[in-house]
Design a protein around this motif. Structure first.
Motif, PDB file in Angstrom:
ATOM      1  N   ALA A 419       0.835  -1.209   0.000  1.00 28.00           N
ATOM      2  CA  ALA A 419       0.000   0.000   0.000  1.00 28.00           C
ATOM      3  C   ALA A 419       0.866   1.253   0.000  1.00 28.00           C
ATOM      4  CB  ALA A 419      -0.920  -0.003   1.225  1.00 28.00           C
ATOM      5  N   ALA A 420       1.966   1.221   0.761  1.00 22.25           N
ATOM      6  CA  ALA A 420       2.881   2.371   0.789  1.00 22.25           C
ATOM      7  C   ALA A 420       3.490   2.598  -0.594  1.00 22.25           C
ATOM      8  CB  ALA A 420       3.976   2.138   1.818  1.00 22.25           C
ATOM      9  N   GLY A 421       3.848   1.503  -1.283  1.00 24.74           N
ATOM     10  CA  GLY A 421       4.407   1.626  -2.632  1.00 24.74           C
ATOM     11  C   GLY A 421       3.404   2.212  -3.610  1.00 24.74           C
ATOM     12  N   ILE A 422       2.148   1.784  -3.509  1.00 24.87           N
ATOM     13  CA  ILE A 422       1.100   2.285  -4.400  1.00 24.87           C
ATOM     14  C   ILE A 422       0.871   3.780  -4.180  1.00 24.87           C
ATOM     15  CG2 ILE A 422      -1.355   2.137  -4.958  1.00 24.87           C
ATOM     16  CD1 ILE A 422      -1.165  -0.880  -4.259  1.00 24.87           C
ATOM     17  N   VAL A 423       0.725   4.176  -2.918  1.00 26.74           N
ATOM     18  CA  VAL A 423       0.504   5.599  -2.612  1.00 26.74           C
ATOM     19  C   VAL A 423       1.726   6.430  -3.004  1.00 26.74           C
ATOM     20  CG1 VAL A 423       0.119   7.258  -0.763  1.00 26.74           C
ATOM     21  CG2 VAL A 423      -1.124   5.094  -0.762  1.00 26.74           C
ATOM     22  N   LEU A 436       6.717   2.196  -9.475  1.00 26.16           N
ATOM     23  CA  LEU A 436       6.524   2.064  -8.026  1.00 26.16           C
ATOM     24  C   LEU A 436       5.143   1.501  -7.714  1.00 26.16           C
ATOM     25  CD1 LEU A 436       8.117   2.602  -5.448  1.00 26.16           C
ATOM     26  CD2 LEU A 436       7.173   4.908  -5.392  1.00 26.16           C
ATOM     27  N   VAL A 437       4.132   1.963  -8.450  1.00 21.57           N
ATOM     28  CA  VAL A 437       2.772   1.437  -8.261  1.00 21.57           C
ATOM     29  C   VAL A 437       2.728  -0.052  -8.609  1.00 21.57           C
ATOM     30  CG1 VAL A 437       0.408   1.507  -9.155  1.00 21.57           C
ATOM     31  CG2 VAL A 437       1.584   3.634  -8.606  1.00 21.57           C
ATOM     32  N   ALA A 438       3.401  -0.434  -9.698  1.00 15.38           N
ATOM     33  CA  ALA A 438       3.411  -1.844 -10.115  1.00 15.38           C
ATOM     34  C   ALA A 438       4.041  -2.718  -9.034  1.00 15.38           C
ATOM     35  CB  ALA A 438       4.172  -1.987 -11.428  1.00 15.38           C
ATOM     36  N   ALA A 789      -4.445   4.936  -8.370  1.00 12.42           N
ATOM     37  CA  ALA A 789      -3.007   5.214  -8.288  1.00 12.42           C
ATOM     38  C   ALA A 789      -2.381   5.346  -9.672  1.00 12.42           C
ATOM     39  CB  ALA A 789      -2.311   4.102  -7.500  1.00 12.42           C
ATOM     40  N   ILE A 790      -2.707   4.419 -10.568  1.00  8.90           N
ATOM     41  CA  ILE A 790      -2.138   4.494 -11.919  1.00  8.90           C
ATOM     42  C   ILE A 790      -2.630   5.752 -12.627  1.00  8.90           C
ATOM     43  CG2 ILE A 790      -2.008   3.353 -14.177  1.00  8.90           C
ATOM     44  CD1 ILE A 790      -2.349   0.684 -12.675  1.00  8.90           C
ATOM     45  N   GLY A 791      -3.902   6.088 -12.429  1.00  4.16           N
ATOM     46  CA  GLY A 791      -4.458   7.303 -13.020  1.00  4.16           C
ATOM     47  C   GLY A 791      -3.721   8.542 -12.561  1.00  4.16           C
ATOM     48  N   ARG A 792      -3.354   8.585 -11.270  1.00  2.00           N
ATOM     49  CA  ARG A 792      -2.635   9.751 -10.750  1.00  2.00           C
ATOM     50  C   ARG A 792      -1.271   9.908 -11.427  1.00  2.00           C
ATOM     51  NH1 ARG A 792      -4.882  13.723  -9.238  1.00  2.00           N
ATOM     52  NH2 ARG A 792      -2.878  14.409  -8.355  1.00  2.00           N
TER      53      ARG A 792
END
Length: 844
Positions: A419-423, A436-438, A789-792
């Motif tokens: 979750a930390a990596g996604i954010v 990073l999200v992946a 997250a990917i959209g951001r």
């Protein structure tokens, strides 16, 4: 032990069926992908080699008739090449865009691969590149020849009039002949029109000039020697290669192009196999739980832990081998079907054999067997730990409190890390943010999978009162059964969660991007129509002149490509019509006035101006496309959009400094009196001479064009993920079927105390629905998080980006998950209801 393992496989073949199906589908996906891409690559490589079989040297230039610095190859140069020792012939080639209309006046082919070329006969009157099946080659102005597929699609016969569009006005020719060819454009689903050489030069270059040339060697001459002799005679912009080198380069390009397709398909095959791991692990875990006495007896008569473990792994290897054999055969059939499907959809693939490489065979069997054995390793390890006395007493090895605490602690840490990596990726943005999200998504998914058994208890507890109230005893029993074995429930729900995480994430991202693109189109365009070439080439100036005279046209502006160096900063510029550009685009002025373009000023995008410190009223030094220098005053700053370049200048100024003989007009934007209507559209089409190569789009067509690729990509992704979801469904069926077998005595007791067959069926169905919807909720929640997250990470590149959650699709996914549960329970529920209660009660 091998005989024992083989006997167990045969004894439990019905219960291993779903495992075989899961592995089979995954292997079919892998082997089908490898065979299909190998076959495709081999066919195109052979075609490329055949095309250059007799070519000693191929010469190419960048001449297109517009650039004076790249004049092409003239006839005098060709004559010098022909006179060289070792040269048998030298043939000049000319090509460009040419579109042919079908009986309804629509363009045949896909635009970008619609080609026109010259027929260049040798001394025998033949051109080796084309074989005529009907009629003769074009010999004079006014004649054309068509490839066989195009003639068939257009229902043309020799002698018929054919309307052909190039980059200028559409013209009518007489069909002189029909031919076959190995030309790549035709094989890509396009069309090929042959003209006589003089006509082709007039259309695409200028008289006596060629773009390319092919040289054949005389007997005994080497290709390298011919290349060394030809190169000094060529103009500076020309490049020359041996035919073999060019064929090899094309083969390499084909291989590189297929690599991305191969990688994408194998990634989805990997997802399907990953989902299959949960099904396989669940199957062997349940089989081992049902065979504790048998395993204990083996231990009691001397079998070691290692032997017990090995016997389970041998069973898995046998199952994996069987599934791999069937899956590989299915994969070859799938590759054959894909090849045929491409032909039906218009993608012509060159003839060639089906290629089954050792890599495809080895990969399929390695993947099938390895995945099955690895998935069975944990159950095998647990089997080896069963104490003989405990097992003989029917005390199954249940997970200790300590092991569950350790499992949940590890799962929590991994989930938080993910979750930390996604954010963090969402905040970082850009390409690095997406990586990073992946990485975060991978860890979050693993962590959730580890935690699912823990999450299942409170989740089911939430719905238990409703199940009991609505469905009575059946509902209460179903909820208790769903959490009786949290690990089993978790493994089953995990398979659905993975599939729906990906589907939901793709849906959220796709719908959000689609809405942003749609908003971008509607917010920035005032024009009623956009005219462009189907080929993607530039429009002829005559189109602009003709449209200015069309009935109902009130404003007209091209988007003409140009380049500037402003104050030392290079950038693209749009040549537009002052006074009309504001009527066809919704330009939001930050300062100044767009109307100042009439005075020869320049308008600059606000972001570009801010980054360079420019403001309205500044006079900036400019170097134009033709290298001439001057000064331009900034007349306006406007909010940039995707339809115009960062610099905007009057069309007349762009024409004055153009380095091409024809302006590069990419689109023409049109505003009509009273808005779009059938009458106005027809007036535009008529003004363009009913040209099939010119695309006339209204505002809705423009929105569909820009947003269409998103929907297409979504549908492709859904199709590829369907395999993973199908395997997840098999997992639900398998879990329920084996659970029913395991609980025969319990079901018999329930029947004996009054639970009729209908309520037994309802209990099994509700259990399936609870597990399926639980997995779906986890998947949908995580998918929305990933989509956000990917959209951001993309938001800075997409004007007007705003997260859109497709509630209707998410609700549909949950409903479909419930339906999956109902369908998956049909066979297990029917089996449970048919159990003889007395026989079931006696079952141990």
């Amino acid at each position: 032990m091998f005989r024992t393992a083989l006997r167990n496989v045969l004894a439990h073949k019905a219960r291993l069926l779903m495992t075989v199906l899961a592995v089979m589908l995954g292997v079919a996906f892998v082997s089908g992908t490898l065979v299909f891409t190998d076959t495709l690559g081999n066919a195109f490589r052979n075609q490329s080699a055949k095309s250059y079989d007799d070519v000693a040297v191929a010469v190419s230039t960048y001449a297109d008739g517009n650039d004076e610095e790249n004049p092409g190859i003239d006839e005098a140069t060709l004559e010098k090449i022909r006179a060289l020792d070792g040269v048998a012939s030298a043939t000049g080639r000319v090509s460009g865009f040419a579109g042919v209309a079908d009986p309804d006046g629509k363009l045949i082919g896909n635009g970008w691969s619609n080609t026109g070329a010259n027929f260049s006969p040798g001394k025998d009157g033949k051109d080796r590149a084309y074989t005529f099946t009907d009629g003769t080659a074009p010999a004079k102005n006014g004649q054309v020849a068509l490839d066989k597929d195009t003639a068939s699609k257009g229902e043309y016969r020799v002698g018929d009039p054919v309307r052909v569009a190039t980059n200028g006005p559409v013209k009518e020719f007489t069909l002189s002949g029909i031919f076959t060819t190995e030309d790549g454009a035709v094989n890509a689903g396009g069309s090929l029109v042959l003209f006589d050489t003089a006509t082709a030069q007039q259309l695409y270059l200028k008289p006596g000039v060629f773009q390319d040339a092919t040289v054949t060697a005389a007997a005994g001459a080497s290709d390298r020697a011919v290349l060394d002799a030809v190169e000094p005679l060529l103009p500076k912009d020309a490049t020359a290669q041996t035919g073999k080198a060019l064929a090899d380069q094309q083969a390499k390009d084909i291989e590189n192009g297929l690599t991305s397709l191969n990688t994408m398909l194998l990634a989805f095959a990997g997802i399907a196999l990953f989902v299959g791991v949960f099904l396989i692990t669940n199957t062997f875990t349940m089989l081992i739980a049902q065979r504790t006495r048998e395993l204990a007896l083996m231990r009691a008569i001397g079998a070691s832990r290692r032997q017990v473990k090995r016997s389970v792994l041998i069973e898995a290897a046998v199952v994996g081998t069987l599934a791999s054999v069937i899956g590989f055969a299915l994969g070859v059939a799938l590759a054959t079907g894909l090849r045929s499907a491409m032909g039906v959809l218009g993608g012509k693939i060159p003839a060639g054999p089906l290629v089954v490489s050792p890599l495809a065979v080895g990969s399929a069997f390695a993947v099938g067997i390895l995945i099955t054995v690895l998935a069975a390793w944990l159950p095998a390890r647990r089997a080896a730990k069963i104490a003989p006395v405990a097992a003989m007493s029917s005390v199954h090895a249940t997970a200790s409190t300590k092991s569950l605490v350790v499992r949940n602690s590890i799962g929590g840490v991994i989930t938080l890390l993910g979750a930390a990596g996604i954010v963090g990726g969402a905040v970082t943005g850009g390409v690095s943010g997406r990586y990073l999200v992946a990485a975060g998504a991978f860890f979050a998914l693993i962590g959730i999978i580890v935690l699912i058994p823990l999450l299942s208890r409170p989740a089911v507890a939430l719905v238990r009162p409703a199940l009991r109230k609505v469905f009575g005893v059946s509902g209460k029993l179903a909820s208790q059964n769903a959490v009786r074995n949290p690990r089993r429930t978790g493994a089953t729900a995990s398979a659905l969660a993975i599939g729906l995480t990906l589907v939901t994430g793709i849906s959220v991202l796709g719908v959000t991007l689609g809405q942003a693109i749609d908003k971008m189109t509607t917010d920035n365009i005032k024009a009623d129509y956009m005219v462009s070439m189907a080929s993607g080439d530039s429009l002829d100036e005559s189109a602009l002149t003709a449209l200015a005279k069309a009935d109902g046209v009130t404003a007209l502006s091209p988007q003409q490509s140009s380049y500037l160096e402003v104050d030392g900063k290079s950038g693209s510029a749009s040549g537009v019509t002052p006074g009309d550009v504001e009527k066809v685009f919704s330009l939001k002025t930050v300062s100044g006035s767009i109307g100042s373009l009439k005075d020869g000023r320049i308008a600059i995008g606000s972001k570009t101006a801010k980054s360079n410190g420019w403001k309205t009223g500044d006079t900036l030094p400019v170097t134009f496309d033709d290298k001439k220098k001057g000064e331009l005053t900034v007349g306006a700053l406007y909010e940039e959009n995707d339809f115009l370049s960062p610099f905007m200048i009057p069309k007349d100024l762009a024409d004055q400094h153009s380095t091409t003989t024809r302006p590069e007009i990419r689109e023409i934007w049109i505003k009509t009196d009273g808005g779009a209507s059938k009458a106005h559209e027809q007036a535009v089409v008529n003004a363009l001479g009913d040209n099939p190569a010119m695309s006339v789009m209204d505002r809705q067509d423009i929105r569909d064009m820009f947003g269409g690729f998103v929907n297409t990509a979504l549908n492709i992704m859904y199709g590829l993920l369907a395999m993973a979801l199908l395997i997840a469904v098999l997992g639900v069926v398998n879990t329920l079927a084996m659970s029913v077998f395991e609980r025969q005595q319990e079901i018999g007791m329930l029947r004996a105390i009054g639970l009729d067959r209908g309520r037994v069926k309802r209990m099994i169905r509700l259990e399936a629905v609870v597990i399926s919807v639980f997995g779906a909720v986890i998947g949908v929640g995580l998918g929305v998080f990933l989509g956000w997250a990917i959209g951001r990470t993309l938001s800075d590149d997409i004007p007007g980006y705003a997260l859109v959650i497709p509630w209707d699709r998410l609700a549909l996914f949950l409903v479909l998950a419930g339906l999956v549960g109902v369908l998956a329970s049909l066979w297990p529920a029917r089996s449970a209801a048919k159990l003889n209660m007395l026989t079931a009660i006696k079952t141990e």
